[in-house]
Scaffold this active site. Structure first.
Site, PDB file in Angstrom:
ATOM      1  N   ASP A 143      -2.517   4.617  -2.248  1.00 61.53           N
ATOM      2  CA  ASP A 143      -4.103   5.146  -1.375  1.00 61.53           C
ATOM      3  C   ASP A 143      -4.460   6.609  -1.933  1.00 61.53           C
ATOM      4  OD1 ASP A 143      -4.874   5.125   1.157  1.00 61.53           O
ATOM      5  OD2 ASP A 143      -3.804   6.811   1.053  1.00 61.53           O
ATOM      6  N   GLU A 146      -6.260   4.561  -5.778  1.00 63.32           N
ATOM      7  CA  GLU A 146      -7.612   4.181  -4.766  1.00 63.32           C
ATOM      8  C   GLU A 146      -7.819   5.390  -5.934  1.00 63.32           C
ATOM      9  OE1 GLU A 146      -8.818   4.964  -0.827  1.00 63.32           O
ATOM     10  OE2 GLU A 146      -7.552   6.415  -1.126  1.00 63.32           O
ATOM     11  N   ASP A 178       0.792  -1.698   0.074  1.00 59.12           N
ATOM     12  CA  ASP A 178       0.086   0.352   0.385  1.00 59.12           C
ATOM     13  C   ASP A 178       0.869   1.144   0.082  1.00 59.12           C
ATOM     14  OD1 ASP A 178      -2.707   1.778   0.527  1.00 59.12           O
ATOM     15  OD2 ASP A 178      -2.795   0.008   1.237  1.00 59.12           O
ATOM     16  N   HIS A 237     -11.514  -2.691   4.167  1.00 57.64           N
ATOM     17  CA  HIS A 237     -11.189  -2.307   5.323  1.00 57.64           C
ATOM     18  C   HIS A 237     -12.041  -1.498   5.400  1.00 57.64           C
ATOM     19  CE1 HIS A 237      -8.426  -0.139   2.993  1.00 57.64           C
ATOM     20  NE2 HIS A 237      -7.937   1.019   4.425  1.00 57.64           N
ATOM     21  N   ASP A 238     -12.186  -0.112   4.988  1.00 58.34           N
ATOM     22  CA  ASP A 238     -13.359   0.961   4.331  1.00 58.34           C
ATOM     23  C   ASP A 238     -14.498   0.406   4.833  1.00 58.34           C
ATOM     24  OD1 ASP A 238     -10.726   2.765   5.143  1.00 58.34           O
ATOM     25  OD2 ASP A 238     -10.165   2.400   3.116  1.00 58.34           O
TER      26      ASP A 238
HETATM   27  C1  NOJ Z   1      -7.500   5.028   2.641  1.00 61.06           C
HETATM   28  C2  NOJ Z   1      -7.017   4.333   3.212  1.00 61.06           C
HETATM   29  O1  NOJ Z   1      -7.917   2.800   2.071  1.00 61.06           O
HETATM   30  C3  NOJ Z   1      -8.137   4.408   4.033  1.00 61.06           C
HETATM   31  O2  NOJ Z   1      -7.875   3.551   5.440  1.00 61.06           O
HETATM   32  C4  NOJ Z   1      -7.247   5.745   4.584  1.00 61.06           C
HETATM   33  O3  NOJ Z   1      -7.307   5.998   6.427  1.00 61.06           O
HETATM   34  C5  NOJ Z   1      -7.239   6.827   4.032  1.00 61.06           C
HETATM   35  N1  NOJ Z   1      -6.903   6.615   3.093  1.00 61.06           N
HETATM   36  C6  NOJ Z   1      -6.251   7.584   4.044  1.00 61.06           C
HETATM   37  O4  NOJ Z   1      -5.111   6.984   4.310  1.00 61.06           O
END
Ligand code: NOJ
Ligand code: CA
Length: 567
Positions: A203, A260, A100, A332-333
């Protein structure tokens, strides 16, 4: 046409949230040795590329998305040697590893940020976005952080200077306008490629360009702040940075880069992908901000299916012949898929497999998030203290500010909280679900005696074994070219609650039909359907005029020549 064949066109992906995957040294925190130990689970599942959420040195304010040393593995995850060993062992099993890459921001503990804070005249101050506050001591403007509250933090010891953080206060944004900083980041990326990683999930990349000004925008919430996307999400000029990075490192290479993408309109992604695009693939949120738990969908669940269907079709058609998006229902979000997409009363093997088949055969790279393959579920909390995530606490406070009672605010958080997907992986029915021998950093879902890998591995009709059937079907030699390169053609779009599509190539066709409702649905047929390649329920009833899909039945079959569906 995507002109060059790449190794990752045929890949099946798996995302690991390392903190919650497998603890091996009995500190209650998942670690890299735990991933190495569990590689067999991944090969059995048929996975060939693994994206690991950040493992770099971090004070863990955002569980690793706040990096304080890009070159070191965080000791809670192990050592750099452990990481090399993982790369080697995974390589032996034909599994590639993606890191990541968090390059929109660092941690406030990063030496660059510390040097900047120690001396605002040093070159490091120009690594971050530092501005003068307003005359009254208020922040430079009223931008809201994506994780709640002001996006600016006062720098202590200064008269009136602030740094920008689009995420938590511990994640200061990097200043991409500074060419020196950009070179430092590229050096670091090359370092990890030299170590043998196959690529990166990148990210928050749509946020690296900021169009700063001092304007105070009229507030869009009771906090007096405003979200001004056009100034820090896919902002005008971002392409120059992305193009430079691509040309400096990724162009003409075999590195898989997955951006992302939280830009909501897919038509704005066009420059991001394709042969000359900035990235190989995109991990986007076009289809994710919706939940069946919303009142209006509770009344009409099929309308919810249709909403998601339209989103998925839009992306598929856009991607045909141009790009391989990643296809996923969990990460994970997000809260867990069954709780987010399926009415509570209908959550079962049938409904989970029906949804899984629907997304798994779309064109692109299917990604499984850890625990999804065994149907892990949300674990609602009885108090907000049960959550650790700062962003979650910020949105709880925001709900209270908007007038919700504490109970109503907690109910909303339980429904939508991203930490729902971060409970420890459920390996077996032993203590702490086989994740650890000691109490883990985050509570295990108490359903682990019924929902775990060991039990499902031994049970032929389990969800885990169904996932294995899906991966082996995608990889079957005869069908692979069609599975990989077939164009997606949506069909029977008007049938509510049904997702149906073809994957077509050179006169061959896969037909995927997914009844995502609790009612029987008839699909019109012109001729008999071939023996299904995969069917989540026993049998598929056909008459001469139609096929009868049972509640939550998904079927996939192969055909050549004329269509069997009357579309
Ligand atoms: C996206 C990530 O998936 C998330 O978990 C993170 O909090 C934010 N970007 C900030 O890095
Ligand atoms: Ca550990």
């Amino acid at each position: 046409m995507t002109s060059k064949m790449k190794w990752w066109h045929s890949a099946i992906g798996y995302q690991i949230y390392p903190k919650s995957f497998q603890d091996t040294n009995h500190d209650g925190i998942g670690d890299i040795a735990g991933i190495t130990q569990r590689l067999d689970h991944l090969t059995d599942l048929g996975v060939d590329v693994v994206w690991i959420s950040p493992v770099n040195l971090s004070p863990m304010m955002d569980h690793g998305y706040d990096i304080s040393d890009y070159y070191q593995i965080d000791p809670s995850f192990g050592s750099n040697e452990d990481f090399s060993e993982l790369l080697a062992k995974a390589g032996e099993k034909g599994i590639k590893i993606l890191m990541d890459l968090v390059i929109n921001h660092t941690s406030t503990e990063h030496p660059w940020f510390k040097a900047a804070m120690a001396d605002l005249d040093s070159e490091y101050a120009d690594y971050y976005v530092i501005k003068e506050g307003r005359e009254n001591g208020a922040p430079p403007n009223n931008w809201r952080s994506m994780f709640g509250g002001s996006a600016w933090e006062k720098i202590s010891g200064t008269d009136n200077k602030f740094y920008l953080h689009l995420f938590t206060v511990g994640q200061p944004d990097l200043n991409w306008e500074n060419p020196k900083l950009r070179q430092k980041l590229y050096e670091m990326i090359r370092y990890w490629l030299d170590q043998g990683v196959a690529g990166f999930r990148i990210d928050a990349i749509a946020h690296i360009k900021k169009i700063y000004d001092e304007k105070i925008i009229s507030p869009d919430g009771p906090d007096g702040l405003a979200t001004v996307w056009e100034q820090y999400r896919n902002a005008c000029g971002i392409g120059e940075f992305l193009k430079e990075m691509r040309e400096a490192i990724f162009a003409d290479s075999d590195v898989l880069t997955i951006a992302e993408m939280d830009v909501p309109d897919p038509d704005q992604w066009l420059e991001y992908f394709g042969d000359n695009g900035y990235f190989s693939s995109i991990f986007d949120f076009y289809h994710t901000p919706y939940t069946i738990q919303e009142e209006k969908y509770q009344q009409d669940p099929a309308a919810f299916v249709d909403l998601l269907k339209q989103k998925l079709y839009k992306k598929q058609v856009l991607a045909n012949d141009r790009v391989f998006f990643t296809n996923f229902l969990e990460n994970h979000d997000l809260s867990r898929m069954p709780d987010r997409l399926i009415p509570q009363k209908d959550i079962s093997f049938d409904s989970i497999t029906a949804w899984s088949m629907m997304y798994f055969f779309l064109r692109g790279i299917p990604v499984i998030y850890q625990g999804q393959e065994i149907g892990m579920r949300d674990y609602p909390k009885t108090s907000i203290d049960g959550y650790l995530d700062l962003a979650t606490h910020n949105s709880y406070r925001d709900y209270l500010l908007r007038g919700l009672t504490p109970a109503a605010a907690l109910a909303k958080i339980n429904q939508e909280c991203r930490e729902n997907s971060r409970t420890p992986m459920q390996w077996d029915a032993g203590n702490f679900a086989g994740f650890s021998e000691v109490s883990p950093w985050f509570a295990v879902n108490p359903n682990y005696p019924q929902v775990n890998v060991a039990w499902q591995a031994a049970e032929p009709d389990s969800l885990l074994n169904f996932f294995k059937k899906m991966t082996s079907l995608r990889k079957s030699e005869k069908l692979a070219p069609l599975m990989i390169y077939g164009r997606t053609v949506p069909v029977l779009q008007e049938v509510k609650g049904l997702v149906a599509y073809y994957r077509e190539r050179e006169g061959q066709r896969l037909v995927v039909v997914a009844n995502l409702t609790a009612n029987m649905q008839k699909i019109p047929l012109k001729k008999a359907v071939n023996e299904p390649l995969l069917n989540n329920l026993p049998g598929f009833i056909q008459t001469t005029a139609y096929g009868e899909l049972q509640p939550y039945q998904s079927v996939i079959w192969y055909e050549t020549g004329g269509e069997s569906l009357a579309t």
